[in-house]
Design an enzyme around this catalytic site. Structure first.
Site, PDB file in Angstrom:
ATOM      1  CE1 TYR A  53     -17.883   2.638  -7.071  1.00  0.00           C
ATOM      2  CE2 TYR A  53     -16.920   1.662  -9.056  1.00  0.00           C
ATOM      3  CZ  TYR A  53     -17.143   2.732  -8.456  1.00  0.00           C
ATOM      4  OH  TYR A  53     -15.721   3.641  -8.349  1.00  0.00           O
ATOM      5  CE  LYS A  77     -16.152   5.999  -5.713  1.00  0.00           C
ATOM      6  NZ  LYS A  77     -15.137   6.352  -6.417  1.00  0.00           N
ATOM      7  CB  SER A  84     -14.741   9.648  -7.538  1.00  0.00           C
ATOM      8  OG  SER A  84     -14.527   8.088  -8.029  1.00  0.00           O
ATOM      9  CE1 TYR A 111      -9.933   9.779  -6.002  1.00  0.00           C
ATOM     10  CE2 TYR A 111      -9.340  11.782  -7.696  1.00  0.00           C
ATOM     11  CZ  TYR A 111     -10.309  10.599  -7.666  1.00  0.00           C
ATOM     12  OH  TYR A 111     -10.835  10.248  -8.777  1.00  0.00           O
ATOM     13  CB  VAL A 119      -9.837   9.411 -12.450  1.00  0.00           C
ATOM     14  CG1 VAL A 119      -9.727   9.137 -11.294  1.00  0.00           C
ATOM     15  CG2 VAL A 119     -11.334   8.310 -13.136  1.00  0.00           C
TER      16      VAL A 119
HETATM   17  N1  GLU Z   1     -14.998   4.268 -12.072  1.00  0.00           N
HETATM   18  C1  GLU Z   1     -13.556   5.105 -10.897  1.00  0.00           C
HETATM   19  C2  GLU Z   1     -13.050   3.935 -10.320  1.00  0.00           C
HETATM   20  O1  GLU Z   1     -13.609   3.103  -9.982  1.00  0.00           O
HETATM   21  C3  GLU Z   1     -13.641   6.262 -10.431  1.00  0.00           C
HETATM   22  C4  GLU Z   1     -12.372   6.825 -10.022  1.00  0.00           C
HETATM   23  C5  GLU Z   1     -12.550   7.767 -10.033  1.00  0.00           C
HETATM   24  O2  GLU Z   1     -13.156   9.144 -10.208  1.00  0.00           O
HETATM   25  O3  GLU Z   1     -12.141   8.328  -8.530  1.00  0.00           O
HETATM   26  O4  GLU Z   1     -11.396   3.370 -10.440  1.00  0.00           O
END
Ligand code: GLU
Length: 304
Positions: free
Chosen positions: A188, A66, A63, A240, A258
């Site tokens: 994604y 992002k 993530s 989060y 994650v």
């Molecule tokens: N590719 C992971 C998902 O979509 C990223 C989640 C993360 O790192 O928060 O669940």
């Protein structure tokens, strides 16, 4: 300030946490990463660098990507991006579907999965080859040419990516996804799969510490307003449903993934990246978050 001494000290102090926590096993490939890995890399805007541990080992940034996705989307699409994705903390887990239904397919922010899926859709519409464009952007930020998507990680996530698939479909039904849902999902998963070291991520994040201007190439990647907004979203939505706790403990804008990475910045001063794969129950690196708390406390550096 002897940053190197403090980083070593912090690393020793979090020793008891290094093998604790849970590795993200909902992506089978990530479950294979040894839990005892730990690295820190800090880079100042004056080109000083301090590091310890496995900071030159690649890990899955997940993530953290992002932030780069949003940066690329706003730098091309300007503020229209924020019509399709909000800027409020969600208070829900990163892959929650509940809010999305009653908020009619408009994700709370770009750093939860639903929001990043909309940004992926925007990038797909903005660029002829968004996959190549994103990697090129990331390589430019880091100042190298060899960053790649990790096909194994992307395929592993795709094979079990039911919740992400549910989110894109739900948003498509509300008219907030323009492209084919499978194309959005595939892209994604690729965006999340990039492998980077703490050092490489710290180099990439320096652009956010430097108000959107590249430290080495002096290129203006973001306007002052775009920088301000992205950094604010990192602060309020980067961790989060633990963004409040992270602000309380650490006090730096940043983003976690994650894969166990956390990248953070102190505007005008430095970027810092910690990697430790064991996650707490909210999905943030357990030892990583503690290490950053100790670091900002000992150095008395935080945005507050
Ligand atoms: N590719 C992971 C998902 O979509 C990223 C989640 C993360 O790192 O928060 O669940």
């Amino acid at each position: 300030m002897d940053y190197q001494k403090i980083i070593k000290e912090v690393s020793r102090e979090v020793d008891p946490l290094k093998c604790k926590g849970i590795v993200a096993d909902y992506i089978p490939e990530l479950a294979k990463v040894p839990k005892d890995k730990f690295g820190i890399y800090m880079l100042t805007l004056d080109q000083e660098e301090y590091c310890t541990g496995d900071c030159h080992e690649k890990f899955s940034i997940q993530s953290i990507s992002k932030v780069f996705m949003l940066a690329l989307a706003v730098s091309k699409g300007k503020e229209s991006v924020y019509k399709r994705v909000g800027v409020e903390p969600s208070g829900d887990p990163f892959n929650s579907l509940v809010q999305l239904e009653y908020e009619k397919g408009i994700p709370r922010n770009p750093f939860i999965n639903a929001g990043a899926l909309v940004i992926t859709d925007i990038l797909l519409s903005q660029y002829k080859d968004a996959r190549a464009e994103f990697l090129n952007y990331l390589n430019r930020l880091v100042g190298q040419e060899d960053l790649k998507y990790n096909r194994k990680i992307a395929a592993s996530e795709k094979a079990c990516g039911y919740k992400n698939a549910a989110m894109v479909n739900l948003m498509k039904s509300f008219g907030n996804i323009e492209n084919d849902v499978d194309e959005v999902l595939d892209l994604y998963f690729d965006f999340c799969s990039v492998d980077m070291t703490c050092h490489e991520l710290a180099k990439a994040f320096r652009v956010f510490a430097n108000h959107g201007t590249g430290v080495i190439d002096e290129e203006q990647y973001l306007t002052e307003s775009q920088y301000k907004r992205i950094t604010a979203i990192m602060q309020t939505c980067g961790f989060y449903d633990e963004a409040g706790e992270f602000a309380f403990q650490v006090g730096l804008p940043g983003k976690s993934g994650v894969g166990g990475g956390i990248a953070a910045i102190l505007p005008n001063e430095y970027s810092i990246v910690v990697w430790s794969p064991g996650l707490n129950e909210k999905g943030n690196s357990l030892a990583g978050m503690k290490a950053l708390e100790l670091f900002t406390t000992k150095t008395e550096t935080s945005i507050f």
